[in-house]
Scaffold this motif. Structure first.
Motif, PDB file in Angstrom:
ATOM      1  N   ASN A 152       0.886  -1.153   0.000  1.00 40.13           N
ATOM      2  CA  ASN A 152       0.000   0.000   0.000  1.00 40.13           C
ATOM      3  C   ASN A 152       0.929   1.210   0.000  1.00 40.13           C
ATOM      4  N   PRO A 153       1.104   1.882  -1.147  1.00 36.77           N
ATOM      5  CA  PRO A 153       2.104   2.943  -1.251  1.00 36.77           C
ATOM      6  C   PRO A 153       2.041   4.021  -0.171  1.00 36.77           C
ATOM      7  N   PRO A 154       0.862   4.553   0.191  1.00 32.47           N
ATOM      8  CA  PRO A 154       0.862   5.569   1.250  1.00 32.47           C
ATOM      9  C   PRO A 154       1.402   5.036   2.580  1.00 32.47           C
ATOM     10  N   SER A 155       1.067   3.791   2.897  1.00 29.97           N
ATOM     11  CA  SER A 155       1.555   3.205   4.142  1.00 29.97           C
ATOM     12  C   SER A 155       3.040   2.903   4.061  1.00 29.97           C
TER      13      SER A 155
ATOM     14  N   ALA B 145       4.782   6.150   4.589  1.00 31.20           N
ATOM     15  CA  ALA B 145       4.728   6.545   6.000  1.00 31.20           C
ATOM     16  C   ALA B 145       5.720   5.721   6.823  1.00 31.20           C
ATOM     17  N   ALA B 146       5.822   4.440   6.520  1.00 35.62           N
ATOM     18  CA  ALA B 146       6.758   3.575   7.244  1.00 35.62           C
ATOM     19  C   ALA B 146       8.199   4.017   6.982  1.00 35.62           C
ATOM     20  N   LEU B 147       8.508   4.352   5.740  1.00 36.46           N
ATOM     21  CA  LEU B 147       9.859   4.816   5.403  1.00 36.46           C
ATOM     22  C   LEU B 147      10.186   6.150   6.062  1.00 36.46           C
ATOM     23  N   GLN B 148       9.181   6.991   6.250  1.00 35.75           N
ATOM     24  CA  GLN B 148       9.399   8.262   6.930  1.00 35.75           C
ATOM     25  C   GLN B 148       9.691   8.038   8.414  1.00 35.75           C
ATOM     26  N   ALA B 149       9.076   7.003   8.979  1.00 40.59           N
ATOM     27  CA  ALA B 149       9.289   6.705  10.394  1.00 40.59           C
ATOM     28  C   ALA B 149      10.580   5.938  10.644  1.00 40.59           C
ATOM     29  N   GLU B 150      10.952   5.106   9.699  1.00 38.13           N
ATOM     30  CA  GLU B 150      12.105   4.211   9.885  1.00 38.13           C
ATOM     31  C   GLU B 150      12.733   3.964   8.517  1.00 38.13           C
ATOM     32  N   GLU B 151      13.822   4.657   8.220  1.00 38.25           N
ATOM     33  CA  GLU B 151      14.368   4.610   6.864  1.00 38.25           C
ATOM     34  C   GLU B 151      14.868   3.236   6.434  1.00 38.25           C
ATOM     35  N   SER B 152      15.158   2.344   7.358  1.00 40.22           N
ATOM     36  CA  SER B 152      15.614   0.999   6.997  1.00 40.22           C
ATOM     37  C   SER B 152      14.476  -0.012   6.930  1.00 40.22           C
ATOM     38  N   ILE B 153      13.242   0.435   7.058  1.00 46.19           N
ATOM     39  CA  ILE B 153      12.104  -0.489   7.089  1.00 46.19           C
ATOM     40  C   ILE B 153      11.917  -1.215   5.760  1.00 46.19           C
ATOM     41  N   GLY B 154      12.544  -0.704   4.712  1.00 46.10           N
ATOM     42  CA  GLY B 154      12.437  -1.354   3.410  1.00 46.10           C
ATOM     43  C   GLY B 154      12.839  -2.816   3.424  1.00 46.10           C
ATOM     44  N   VAL B 155      13.677  -3.229   4.361  1.00 47.66           N
ATOM     45  CA  VAL B 155      14.061  -4.642   4.434  1.00 47.66           C
ATOM     46  C   VAL B 155      12.871  -5.524   4.814  1.00 47.66           C
ATOM     47  N   LEU B 156      11.832  -4.921   5.367  1.00 47.37           N
ATOM     48  CA  LEU B 156      10.642  -5.674   5.756  1.00 47.37           C
ATOM     49  C   LEU B 156       9.460  -5.436   4.817  1.00 47.37           C
ATOM     50  N   LEU B 157       9.660  -4.644   3.773  1.00 44.40           N
ATOM     51  CA  LEU B 157       8.593  -4.368   2.820  1.00 44.40           C
ATOM     52  C   LEU B 157       8.834  -5.185   1.562  1.00 44.40           C
ATOM     53  N   PRO B 158       7.825  -5.549   0.784  1.00 46.68           N
ATOM     54  CA  PRO B 158       6.402  -5.336   1.028  1.00 46.68           C
ATOM     55  C   PRO B 158       5.870  -6.325   2.069  1.00 46.68           C
TER      56      PRO B 158
ATOM     57  N   PRO C  80       2.014  -6.570  10.808  1.00 40.53           N
ATOM     58  CA  PRO C  80       2.837  -5.363  10.779  1.00 40.53           C
ATOM     59  C   PRO C  80       3.325  -4.915  12.154  1.00 40.53           C
ATOM     60  N   GLN C  81       2.698  -5.384  13.206  1.00 39.42           N
ATOM     61  CA  GLN C  81       3.204  -5.064  14.537  1.00 39.42           C
ATOM     62  C   GLN C  81       4.624  -5.601  14.714  1.00 39.42           C
ATOM     63  N   THR C  82       4.965  -6.621  13.931  1.00 39.63           N
ATOM     64  CA  THR C  82       6.322  -7.165  13.960  1.00 39.63           C
ATOM     65  C   THR C  82       7.329  -6.084  13.580  1.00 39.63           C
ATOM     66  N   MET C  83       6.971  -5.247  12.582  1.00 39.92           N
ATOM     67  CA  MET C  83       7.866  -4.158  12.179  1.00 39.92           C
ATOM     68  C   MET C  83       8.099  -3.198  13.341  1.00 39.92           C
ATOM     69  N   HIS C  84       7.027  -2.898  14.051  1.00 41.06           N
ATOM     70  CA  HIS C  84       7.126  -2.005  15.200  1.00 41.06           C
ATOM     71  C   HIS C  84       7.978  -2.638  16.286  1.00 41.06           C
ATOM     72  N   GLU C  85       7.717  -3.906  16.569  1.00 43.20           N
ATOM     73  CA  GLU C  85       8.461  -4.607  17.612  1.00 43.20           C
ATOM     74  C   GLU C  85       9.949  -4.733  17.261  1.00 43.20           C
ATOM     75  N   LEU C  86      10.237  -5.088  16.025  1.00 46.67           N
ATOM     76  CA  LEU C  86      11.634  -5.264  15.622  1.00 46.67           C
ATOM     77  C   LEU C  86      12.436  -3.966  15.675  1.00 46.67           C
ATOM     78  N   THR C  87      11.801  -2.873  15.269  1.00 51.19           N
ATOM     79  CA  THR C  87      12.530  -1.605  15.229  1.00 51.19           C
ATOM     80  C   THR C  87      12.573  -0.928  16.584  1.00 51.19           C
ATOM     81  N   GLY C  88      11.568  -1.164  17.421  1.00 48.63           N
ATOM     82  CA  GLY C  88      11.473  -0.450  18.686  1.00 48.63           C
ATOM     83  C   GLY C  88      11.179   1.030  18.492  1.00 48.63           C
ATOM     84  N   ASN C  89      10.806   1.402  17.288  1.00 52.34           N
ATOM     85  CA  ASN C  89      10.545   2.798  16.932  1.00 52.34           C
ATOM     86  C   ASN C  89       9.068   3.099  17.156  1.00 52.34           C
ATOM     87  N   GLN C  90       8.779   3.957  18.122  1.00 48.92           N
ATOM     88  CA  GLN C  90       7.379   4.275  18.440  1.00 48.92           C
ATOM     89  C   GLN C  90       6.657   4.956  17.282  1.00 48.92           C
ATOM     90  N   ALA C  91       7.392   5.623  16.395  1.00 47.29           N
ATOM     91  CA  ALA C  91       6.761   6.258  15.234  1.00 47.29           C
ATOM     92  C   ALA C  91       6.183   5.221  14.278  1.00 47.29           C
TER      93      ALA C  91
END
Length: 130
Positions: free
Chosen positions: A59-62, A65-78, A98-109
């Motif tokens: 989902n491109p908008p999401s 948004a994920a890349l804005q919060a965590e620039e390395s999140i691309g390793v978990l996308l799509p 997707p909560q896994t992305m939050h848990e793995l990064t520890g980034n509250q954003a």
């Protein structure tokens, strides 16, 4: 915490795969990649597994948004969505939680992004059994 959202659909694999594509589209996801795991393993290893396809949903908008919060999140996308045959009459559809992305990064954003994407993926899964 688990890492997957899952549902069992009482339909054959091919019908469920098509319905999953439609359900993802209805939630605003495009399928960027598709890996036929059974065909790949048959070709590369000469082994047989039940039909199983990995859909790389985005989902491109999401994603933005994920890349804005965590620039390395691309390793978990799509978001990977797996459709796998259980038997001739039932199919399991699973998606990365997707909560896994939050848990793995520890980034509250990432929390609101993960919650939104999770709701969309769960909506797609729920529509398969309604």
């Amino acid at each position: 915490m688990g890492y997957a959202l899952s549902t069992t659909v009482n339909k054959p694999f091919d019908q469920t795969l098509a319905a999953t594509r439609e359900a993802l589209a209805a939630q605003g996801f495009g399928v960027l990649t598709e890996i036929d795991l059974a065909a790949t393993l048959r070709k590369k290893l000469e082994v047989e597994i039940p039909p199983q396809v990995i859909l790389g949903a985005c989902n491109p908008p999401s994603a933005y948004a994920a890349l804005q919060a965590e620039e390395s999140i691309g390793v978990l996308l799509p978001c990977n969505v797996v459709v796998r045959s259980v038997d001739e009459a039932s199919t399991v559809v699973e998606a990365i939680d997707p909560q896994t992305m939050h848990e793995l990064t520890g980034n509250q954003a990432m929390a609101p992004v993960a919650e939104r994407i999770g709701g969309m993926l769960q909506g797609a899964l729920d529509s398969l059994t309604s």
